[in-house]
Design an enzyme around this catalytic site. Structure first.
Site, PDB file in Angstrom:
ATOM      1  N   ASP A  52       0.823  -1.241  -0.093  1.00  0.00           N
ATOM      2  CA  ASP A  52       0.029   0.161  -0.020  1.00  0.00           C
ATOM      3  C   ASP A  52       0.813   1.237   0.037  1.00  0.00           C
ATOM      4  OD1 ASP A  52      -1.622   2.279   0.577  1.00  0.00           O
ATOM      5  OD2 ASP A  52      -2.944   0.869   1.906  1.00  0.00           O
ATOM      6  N   ASN A  79       3.326   5.233 -10.333  1.00  0.00           N
ATOM      7  CA  ASN A  79       2.330   5.290 -11.173  1.00  0.00           C
ATOM      8  C   ASN A  79       0.935   5.092 -10.345  1.00  0.00           C
ATOM      9  OD1 ASN A  79       0.282   4.586 -13.598  1.00  0.00           O
ATOM     10  ND2 ASN A  79       0.253   2.741 -12.332  1.00  0.00           N
ATOM     11  N   ALA A  80       1.097   4.614  -9.130  1.00  0.00           N
ATOM     12  CA  ALA A  80      -0.077   4.107  -8.346  1.00  0.00           C
ATOM     13  C   ALA A  80      -0.833   5.444  -8.127  1.00  0.00           C
ATOM     14  CB  ALA A  80       0.059   3.596  -7.019  1.00  0.00           C
ATOM     15  N   GLY A  81      -1.965   5.494  -8.210  1.00  0.00           N
ATOM     16  CA  GLY A  81      -2.784   6.805  -7.814  1.00  0.00           C
ATOM     17  C   GLY A  81      -4.325   6.644  -7.962  1.00  0.00           C
ATOM     18  N   SER A 131      -0.896  14.163 -14.711  1.00  0.00           N
ATOM     19  CA  SER A 131      -2.146  14.296 -15.138  1.00  0.00           C
ATOM     20  C   SER A 131      -2.284  15.300 -15.997  1.00  0.00           C
ATOM     21  CB  SER A 131      -3.191  14.019 -14.220  1.00  0.00           C
ATOM     22  OG  SER A 131      -4.406  14.544 -14.745  1.00  0.00           O
ATOM     23  N   TYR A 144      -7.475  17.030  -6.755  1.00  0.00           N
ATOM     24  CA  TYR A 144      -6.509  16.029  -7.645  1.00  0.00           C
ATOM     25  C   TYR A 144      -5.567  16.831  -8.509  1.00  0.00           C
ATOM     26  CZ  TYR A 144      -5.710  12.496 -11.162  1.00  0.00           C
ATOM     27  OH  TYR A 144      -4.677  11.826 -12.018  1.00  0.00           O
ATOM     28  N   LYS A 148      -1.138  16.634  -8.550  1.00  0.00           N
ATOM     29  CA  LYS A 148      -0.487  16.345  -9.747  1.00  0.00           C
ATOM     30  C   LYS A 148       0.323  17.685 -10.222  1.00  0.00           C
ATOM     31  CE  LYS A 148      -1.923  12.034 -10.486  1.00  0.00           C
ATOM     32  NZ  LYS A 148      -1.057  10.923 -10.333  1.00  0.00           N
TER      33      LYS A 148
HETATM   34  N1  LIG Z   1      -6.920   6.993 -16.246  1.00  0.00           N
HETATM   35  C1  LIG Z   1      -7.090   8.595 -16.635  1.00  0.00           C
HETATM   36  O1  LIG Z   1      -7.671   9.095 -17.026  1.00  0.00           O
HETATM   37  C2  LIG Z   1      -6.095   9.070 -16.159  1.00  0.00           C
HETATM   38  C3  LIG Z   1      -5.394  10.614 -16.495  1.00  0.00           C
HETATM   39  C4  LIG Z   1      -4.288  10.977 -16.136  1.00  0.00           C
HETATM   40  C5  LIG Z   1      -3.550  10.402 -15.223  1.00  0.00           C
HETATM   41  N2  LIG Z   1      -3.841   9.297 -14.497  1.00  0.00           N
HETATM   42  C6  LIG Z   1      -2.710   8.544 -13.535  1.00  0.00           C
HETATM   43  O2  LIG Z   1      -2.523   7.311 -14.063  1.00  0.00           O
HETATM   44  C7  LIG Z   1      -2.180   6.613 -12.788  1.00  0.00           C
HETATM   45  C8  LIG Z   1      -2.738   5.158 -13.009  1.00  0.00           C
HETATM   46  O3  LIG Z   1      -4.096   5.202 -12.951  1.00  0.00           O
HETATM   47  P1  LIG Z   1      -5.258   4.286 -13.946  1.00  0.00           P
HETATM   48  O4  LIG Z   1      -5.707   5.307 -14.916  1.00  0.00           O
HETATM   49  O5  LIG Z   1      -4.302   3.290 -14.529  1.00  0.00           O
HETATM   50  O6  LIG Z   1      -6.280   3.871 -12.977  1.00  0.00           O
HETATM   51  P2  LIG Z   1      -6.653   2.351 -12.239  1.00  0.00           P
HETATM   52  O7  LIG Z   1      -6.982   1.482 -13.387  1.00  0.00           O
HETATM   53  O8  LIG Z   1      -7.530   2.582 -11.128  1.00  0.00           O
HETATM   54  O9  LIG Z   1      -5.150   1.952 -11.287  1.00  0.00           O
HETATM   55  C9  LIG Z   1      -4.630   2.350 -10.330  1.00  0.00           C
HETATM   56  C10 LIG Z   1      -3.469   1.688  -9.781  1.00  0.00           C
HETATM   57  O10 LIG Z   1      -2.998   2.230  -8.733  1.00  0.00           O
HETATM   58  C11 LIG Z   1      -3.029   1.191  -7.701  1.00  0.00           C
HETATM   59  N3  LIG Z   1      -3.186   1.967  -6.441  1.00  0.00           N
HETATM   60  C12 LIG Z   1      -4.585   2.497  -5.889  1.00  0.00           C
HETATM   61  N4  LIG Z   1      -4.351   2.703  -4.555  1.00  0.00           N
HETATM   62  C13 LIG Z   1      -3.177   2.301  -4.164  1.00  0.00           C
HETATM   63  C14 LIG Z   1      -2.615   2.083  -3.033  1.00  0.00           C
HETATM   64  N5  LIG Z   1      -3.075   2.634  -1.898  1.00  0.00           N
HETATM   65  N6  LIG Z   1      -1.256   1.393  -2.887  1.00  0.00           N
HETATM   66  C15 LIG Z   1      -0.972   0.966  -3.938  1.00  0.00           C
HETATM   67  N7  LIG Z   1      -1.261   0.925  -5.291  1.00  0.00           N
HETATM   68  C16 LIG Z   1      -2.542   1.554  -5.253  1.00  0.00           C
HETATM   69  C17 LIG Z   1      -4.286   0.085  -8.036  1.00  0.00           C
HETATM   70  O11 LIG Z   1      -3.982  -1.133  -7.535  1.00  0.00           O
HETATM   71  P3  LIG Z   1      -4.402  -1.725  -6.310  1.00  0.00           P
HETATM   72  O12 LIG Z   1      -5.950  -1.014  -6.275  1.00  0.00           O
HETATM   73  O13 LIG Z   1      -4.625  -2.935  -6.514  1.00  0.00           O
HETATM   74  O14 LIG Z   1      -3.780  -1.115  -5.073  1.00  0.00           O
HETATM   75  C18 LIG Z   1      -3.920   0.084  -9.582  1.00  0.00           C
HETATM   76  O15 LIG Z   1      -2.965  -0.782  -9.828  1.00  0.00           O
HETATM   77  C19 LIG Z   1      -2.712   7.195 -11.595  1.00  0.00           C
HETATM   78  O16 LIG Z   1      -1.628   8.122 -11.048  1.00  0.00           O
HETATM   79  C20 LIG Z   1      -3.506   8.456 -12.173  1.00  0.00           C
HETATM   80  O17 LIG Z   1      -3.715   9.352 -11.304  1.00  0.00           O
HETATM   81  C21 LIG Z   1      -4.796   8.467 -15.044  1.00  0.00           C
END
Ligand SMILES: NC(=O)c1ccc[n+]([C@@H]2O[C@H](COP(=O)([O-])OP(=O)(O)OC[C@H]3O[C@@H](n4cnc5c(N)ncnc54)[C@H](OP(=O)(O)O)[C@@H]3O)[C@@H](O)[C@H]2O)c1
Length: 237
Positions: A52, A79-81, A131, A144, A148
């Site tokens: 975590d 990347n986690a977020g 982001s 958020y 970022k």
């Molecule tokens: N999707 C978008 O539109 C978008 C746009 C801009 C930026 N982002 C950024 O891209 C990154 C990845 O997001 P995503 O879009 O791939 O979303 P996602 O599908 O929800 O994946 C998020 C990942 O973060 C992990 N995570 C969440 N809470 C955690 C914790 N407390 N400890 C460890 N791991 C944790 C999750 O794993 P577990 O739940 O298994 O822990 C999962 O692997 C993030 O930083 C997000 O801010 C996303």
């Protein structure tokens, strides 16, 4: 950096962008330490670490286990977020603190744990996932987008501070990406949940594989910033 046979930690590798990045890096021959709370895919030459990122002891364990297994760390992908949507007037500080712990303190703590290792090795690459919202002013997204933005500024500063150590720090700015992100976003918005966001006229979401390719490019070129689309950098506010 050619990633073949390099050791990379990827946080948040169980889903979305992190999962696509793990698959791409594995295909390109990297050896991976994949971290998340839920299970990550079993890929060749990879280890899975349940962790975590809001917990400092878990971050220390990720680094310790990676070193124990592989003996070095060449690449860190922070990347986690998760998101948190709220009007400024409605911000719930408990929720915001959680997202700050995850999206800002988590990557900084992970950098602090990995940088001494990279210094000893005389080099490395760190990629922090920011982001597109950090480049825009979007009502109801400030809890958020401000985090970022802070992560981006901190990354750029660390890049300057670490230049002499041959450690590159890069920032990746994804656009809306088709992952579980929206579903996992915390919310304090006063609506019924039935209102549909009007997304007419905006480009469709990117697949996570698009962002994975950006992350690979950041590692290979050690570029300072990389944007999902050129118009994002041009319209920066
Ligand atoms: N999707 C978008 O539109 C978008 C746009 C801009 C930026 N982002 C950024 O891209 C990154 C990845 O997001 P995503 O879009 O791939 O979303 P996602 O599908 O929800 O994946 C998020 C990942 O973060 C992990 N995570 C969440 N809470 C955690 C914790 N407390 N400890 C460890 N791991 C944790 C999750 O794993 P577990 O739940 O298994 O822990 C999962 O692997 C993030 O930083 C997000 O801010 C996303």
């Amino acid at each position: 950096m050619d990633i073949r046979n390099k050791i990379a930690i990827i946080t948040g590798a169980s889903s979305g962008i992190g999962l696509a990045t793990a698959r791409l890096f594995s295909k390109k021959g990297a050896m991976l330490a994949l971290a998340a709370r839920s299970s990550c895919p079993k890929l060749p030459d990879s280890i899975i670490i349940r962790a975590d990122i809001t917990k400092p002891a878990d971050i220390r364990r990720i680094v310790k286990q990676t070193l124990k297994h592989f003996g070095r760390i060449d690449i860190l992908i922070n990347n986690a977020g998760r998101g948190y949507d709220s009007l400024v007037t409605e911000i719930d500080f408990k929720k915001w603190q959680y997202i700050i712990d995850l999206d800002l303190f988590g990557p900084v703590r992970t950098m602090q744990a990995v940088i001494p290792v990279m210094k000893k090795q005389r080099g490395g690459v760190i990629v922090n996932i920011s982001s597109g919202t950090a480049l825009m002013v979007l009502p109801s997204m400030s809890p958020y987008s401000s985090i970022k933005s802070a992560l981006s500024k901190l990354s750029q500063t660390a890049r300057e501070e670490l230049a002499n150590e041959k450690i590159a720090v890069s920032v990746v700015y994804p656009y809306i990406t088709a992952t579980k992100f929206e579903r996992n976003t915390l919310k304090s918005v006063r609506n019924t949940g039935e209102e549909e966001w009007d997304n007419t006229g905006i480009p469709p979401p990117d697949p996570p594989e698009h962002v994975a390719r950006m992350i690979l490019e950041a590692v290979e070129t050690r570029i300072s910033e990389i944007f999902a689309h050129d118009w994002m950098a041009k319209n920066r506010r």
